[in-house]
Design a protein around this motif. Structure first.
Motif, short mmCIF file in Angstrom:
data_model
loop_
_atom_site.label_atom_id
_atom_site.label_comp_id
_atom_site.label_asym_id
_atom_site.label_seq_id
_atom_site.Cartn_x
_atom_site.Cartn_y
_atom_site.Cartn_z
N ASP A 69 -0.80 -1.48 -17.30
CA ASP A 69 -1.52 -2.74 -17.52
C ASP A 69 -0.89 -3.51 -18.68
N THR A 70 -0.66 -2.82 -19.80
CA THR A 70 -0.01 -3.45 -20.95
C THR A 70 1.39 -3.91 -20.58
N ALA A 71 2.10 -3.08 -19.82
CA ALA A 71 3.45 -3.45 -19.37
C ALA A 71 3.40 -4.73 -18.55
N PHE A 72 2.48 -4.79 -17.59
CA PHE A 72 2.37 -5.96 -16.72
C PHE A 72 2.08 -7.22 -17.53
N ILE A 73 1.14 -7.13 -18.47
CA ILE A 73 0.77 -8.29 -19.29
C ILE A 73 1.97 -8.79 -20.09
N ILE A 97 3.81 -2.77 -11.30
CA ILE A 97 2.87 -2.96 -10.19
C ILE A 97 2.86 -1.73 -9.28
N LEU A 98 4.03 -1.23 -8.93
CA LEU A 98 4.10 -0.06 -8.05
C LEU A 98 3.51 1.18 -8.72
N ALA A 99 3.86 1.38 -9.99
CA ALA A 99 3.34 2.55 -10.71
C ALA A 99 1.82 2.48 -10.85
N LYS A 100 1.31 1.29 -11.17
CA LYS A 100 -0.14 1.12 -11.31
C LYS A 100 -0.85 1.37 -9.99
N SER A 101 -0.27 0.92 -8.90
CA SER A 101 -0.92 1.13 -7.60
C SER A 101 -0.97 2.62 -7.27
N LEU A 102 0.04 3.38 -7.69
CA LEU A 102 0.00 4.84 -7.46
C LEU A 102 -0.99 5.53 -8.39
N GLN A 103 -1.22 4.97 -9.56
CA GLN A 103 -2.25 5.52 -10.44
C GLN A 103 -3.62 5.37 -9.81
N LYS A 104 -3.86 4.19 -9.23
CA LYS A 104 -5.16 3.91 -8.62
C LYS A 104 -5.35 4.64 -7.30
N PRO A 106 -3.45 7.58 -5.61
CA PRO A 106 -2.39 8.60 -5.60
C PRO A 106 -1.95 8.97 -4.18
N VAL A 107 -0.66 9.22 -4.07
CA VAL A 107 -0.06 9.66 -2.82
C VAL A 107 0.66 10.97 -3.13
N GLN A 108 0.35 12.00 -2.39
CA GLN A 108 0.94 13.31 -2.67
C GLN A 108 2.47 13.23 -2.69
N GLY A 109 3.06 13.78 -3.73
CA GLY A 109 4.51 13.80 -3.85
C GLY A 109 5.10 12.59 -4.55
N TYR A 110 4.30 11.59 -4.86
CA TYR A 110 4.77 10.39 -5.55
C TYR A 110 4.04 10.28 -6.89
N PHE A 111 4.79 10.03 -7.94
CA PHE A 111 4.21 9.97 -9.27
C PHE A 111 4.52 8.61 -9.89
N PRO A 112 3.53 7.99 -10.54
CA PRO A 112 3.76 6.67 -11.13
C PRO A 112 4.99 6.62 -12.05
N SER A 113 5.15 7.62 -12.90
CA SER A 113 6.28 7.61 -13.84
C SER A 113 7.61 7.72 -13.12
N ARG A 114 7.65 8.42 -12.01
CA ARG A 114 8.90 8.55 -11.25
C ARG A 114 9.25 7.23 -10.55
#
Length: 127
Positions: A69-73, A97-104, A106-114
């Protein structure tokens, strides 16, 4: 009558388009395997110190704190300075945007930081 000359560039085939050099290992890799990480975001000094400050805040928030969120702003604020043609700020926005959507969602095998790393090339430097 139109004449078209075909140019054959040796060593470049459809298969080669997915090849890259891993920045981690320095060896050949494949774009779709996650072996190749793009260069980190470039902070263009010609946009000024405020732009640079906002970009650094955004990158540190995402890479070190998973705070997309801070990054996006802050990427949005930087884009207000540089304009919509700044591909580096757009890449930062896309990563956030992509990382935040995965935080909200989650999809197995995908990590926001990756996902953030694969889009932006930015990673935590510890601390």
């Amino acid at each position: 009558m139109t004449t078209v000359t075909a140019i054959n560039i040796p060593g470049v085939s459809a298969q080669d388009k997915t090849k890259c050099i891993s920045q981690i290992t320095g060896k050949a890799g494949n774009l779709f395997s996650g072996e190749c990480i793009p260069n980190g975001l470039w902070i263009n000094p010609s946009y000024g110190t405020e732009y640079g400050r906002l970009m650094r805040i955004a990158i540190k928030a995402a890479a070190n704190k998973d705070d997309y969120d801070t990054a996006f702003i802050n990427f949005s604020r930087a884009q207000a300075i540089s304009g919509v043609t700044d591909s580096e700020v757009r890449r930062g926005l896309l990563g956030a945007i992509l990382a935040k959507s995965l935080q909200k969602n989650p999809v197995q095998g995908y990590f926001p930081s990756r996902i953030w790393l694969l889009v932006t090339g930015e990673f935590s430097e510890g601390g």
